[in-house]
Every structure is written in structure tokens, then in C-alpha cells.
Design an enzyme around this catalytic site. Structure first.
Site, PDB file in Angstrom:
ATOM      1  CG  HIS A 176      -2.317   0.727   1.225  1.00 31.90           C
ATOM      2  ND1 HIS A 176      -3.073  -0.242   0.263  1.00 31.90           N
ATOM      3  CD2 HIS A 176      -2.504   1.366   1.597  1.00 31.90           C
ATOM      4  CE1 HIS A 176      -4.633   0.974  -0.058  1.00 31.90           C
ATOM      5  NE2 HIS A 176      -4.647   1.713   0.975  1.00 31.90           N
ATOM      6  CE1 TYR A 190      -8.331  -7.267  -7.475  1.00 31.17           C
ATOM      7  CE2 TYR A 190     -10.114  -5.359  -5.991  1.00 31.17           C
ATOM      8  CZ  TYR A 190      -8.210  -5.900  -6.631  1.00 31.17           C
ATOM      9  OH  TYR A 190      -7.598  -5.235  -6.838  1.00 31.17           O
ATOM     10  N   GLY A 215      -5.249   5.993  -4.014  1.00 29.12           N
ATOM     11  CA  GLY A 215      -4.981   5.401  -5.059  1.00 29.12           C
ATOM     12  C   GLY A 215      -4.446   3.787  -5.561  1.00 29.12           C
ATOM     13  CG  ASN A 216      -2.384   2.361  -1.734  1.00 28.70           C
ATOM     14  OD1 ASN A 216      -0.824   2.148  -2.557  1.00 28.70           O
ATOM     15  ND2 ASN A 216      -2.984   3.203  -1.376  1.00 28.70           N
ATOM     16  N   GLY A 217      -5.214   0.573  -5.211  1.00 33.20           N
ATOM     17  CA  GLY A 217      -6.338  -0.165  -5.996  1.00 33.20           C
ATOM     18  C   GLY A 217      -6.081   0.152  -7.295  1.00 33.20           C
ATOM     19  CB  THR A 258      -1.713   2.818  -8.907  1.00 30.12           C
ATOM     20  OG1 THR A 258      -2.203   5.031  -8.440  1.00 30.12           O
ATOM     21  CG2 THR A 258      -0.477   2.796  -9.503  1.00 30.12           C
ATOM     22  N   GLY A 259      -2.990  -0.237  -8.252  1.00 25.39           N
ATOM     23  CA  GLY A 259      -2.323  -1.472  -9.102  1.00 25.39           C
ATOM     24  C   GLY A 259      -3.052  -1.956 -10.059  1.00 25.39           C
TER      25      GLY A 259
END
Length: 268
Positions: A173, A209, A178-180, A182-183
Site C-alpha cells: 500500500h 476480489y 489510489g493504490n487499488g 494503480t495496482g
């Protein structure tokens, strides 16, 4: 799972053996896909804009009344980031810390101070018992993850290696927000770089998910559940694309470049 991965690779090879669509056709399909993935990836994170509203923002430049400006910017930023990763995939750009930050900077276009910057404060994910990495560990963990990923690609099936990277990235993280998104963009960057189609994880599959992350942590870092989810989406995308390409080829073969002749009276 091995059978599923083999099926995906058979479909991938079948698609590559077919005559490709022309540039205009490819662009149309990509633009439609971009709207759907932009909607779903943002909806997973709680964005309230509908699929239709997302399309209006991206295609017509329309502002949706009574919806926050931030949500509009999230839509525009994600679409820009999607276009960017597709370009990176075509140029086969190596996955580096710098590239990850470039992707994040587009995703978080509404936050000038934190876009493309690793977070400096600890965070807690309320919906999970997992504690993300402390700020001082983010940079070394990300360096190690990128190195590990290059090794996983050598030892594991490609989709499994990509799934494992995604699980580890989200566990670290690295960004304040915006991690999700971006990932999931990185996930698609790597799929396309390795000859697969991008996948769109639906908001309707959000519970499954998120369960993949919990399963990974409680089952000795086994990425099987996430691998299976990605592979199922990939298989669906490949089957859909193969059908489209075959239909286009059949149409071309039937009319041999001529316009089809219809009986107008019969149509009526």
C-alpha cells in the site's frame, strides 16, 4: 487452476494466429473497454458515477450535476493512466519504481501534493485486518518486490506471477490514496506486455476480489485465488475478442470488399 491457465494460453495462441482487426476497429474496441474499466475500477473504490455518466464525461466532456468534482477527476485521471499504460505496454517499458509513480501521478490527478509520491504516514485499512507497511519500509519493500517479480516471471506461469505482484503491491500500500486503481493498471500493463488482453475486474465482483487478498495472507501467501480470478477474466476477454475477429473475417470473406446488398422492400 493449471487447466484454466492452459486454456487461457491456448486461446491466446489462437488469437495471435488470426488476422488482426484494422487500426480503426482496434481503437473502437479499446475505447469502449477503457470506459468500462474506468467505471469499474473507480466504482470498486466507491466512486458514485454510473457507467453511463462515465461515458458522458469521457466521450462528451459533460459535467454531471450534483456529483463531486473529485469523482470527475478520478474518472479522467484513470482514463489518462489507462491510455498511458497501453502505450507503455506497446513500447515494452520495464516495470520500475519510476514507472509505477508515473502511473500513480495520473491516477491521483486531483491531489498535486501526493501524486506519484510514496506516503509518509502510516495508514490502516478499516475493511481489513492487514496492516500496510510502515512508511520507512515502503521504498525497500518496493525495490524488493520489483526484483522478486522478475524472478517469479522466470519460475511461475505469467498470470500467476502477475497475480502475486498485485497481491504484494496492495499489501505494501505504497501511496496515501489510489493504490487499488494503480495496482489494477499495473496488472493490466503486465498482462498486455506479455501478450494477453487487459482485464476489467467488475465492481460486481468486488467482494470476491477483496477476498483474494485475505485468502493470500491466511494461506501461506498462496496466490491461487487471485490467479484464478484474473485467469477467468482473461479467458472471457480472449473468447470475446476471438469471436469478434472471426466474425469480421467471415464478413470480409463473404463480401470480398463489396458492400452487402439488401432488399429494402424485404426489410420493410
Amino acid at each position: 487452476m493449471k487447466k484454466l491457465l492452459r486454456t487461457v494460453d491456448v486461446l491466446k495462441n489462437e488469437l495471435s494466429s488470426l488476422k488482426p482487426l484494422n487500426e480503426t476497429e482496434i481503437k473502437r474496441l479499446r475505447d469502449e473497454f477503457a470506459i468500462e474499466i474506468t467505471y469499474n475500477s473507480n466504482a470498486i473504490e466507491g466512486n458514485s458515477l454510473t457507467l453511463r455518466e462515465t461515458a458522458l464525461i469521457l466521450q462528451e466532456g459533460i459535467t454531471i450535476s450534483q456529483k463531486p468534482l473529485r469523482e470527475h477527476l478520478d474518472i479522467i485521471g484513470f482514463k489518462d493512466a489507462f491510455d498511458f499504460i497501453m502505450d507503455c505496454a506497446e513500447r515494452e517499458r520495464e516495470l520500475t519504481e519510476g514507472l509505477i509513480k508515473e502511473i500513480h501521478a495520473l491516477v491521483l490527478m486531483n491531489d498535486a501534493r501526493n501524486r506519484g509520491v510514496f506516503r509518509r504516514v502510516p495508514v490502516h485499512i478499516i475493511s481489513s485486518t492487514h496492516k500496510p507497511s510502515q512508511p520507512y519500509l515502503i521504498e525497500p519493500y518496493m525495490e524488493k518486490l520489483i526484483l522478486n517479480y522478475s524472478e517469479w516471471l522466470k519460475k511461475l506461469p505469467t498470470i500467476e506471477a502477475i497475480a502475486r505482484f498485485h497481491l504484494e503491491f496492495e499489501s505494501i500500500h505504497p501511496f496515501i490514496d489510489g493504490n487499488g486503481r494503480t495496482g489494477r493498471l499495473i496488472l493490466n500493463l503486465e498482462l498486455v506486455k506479455h501478450g494477453y488482453l487487459p482485464v476489467d475486474i467488475k465492481v460486481t465482483d468486488a467482494a470476491r476480489y477483496y477476498m483474494c487478498f485475505d485468502d493470500y495472507r491466511v494461506n501461506d501467501l498462496n496466490p491461487e485465488m487471485m490467479t484464478e480470478l484474473i485467469a477467468e477474466y482473461e479467458m472471457s476477454q480472449l473468447e470475446k475478442h476471438i469471436a469478434i475477429v472471426k466474425a469480421a473475417q467471415e464478413y470480409e470473406n463473404e463480401y470480398e470488399g463489396e458492400y452487402p446488398k439488401y432488399d429494402i422492400e424485404e426489410e420493410r
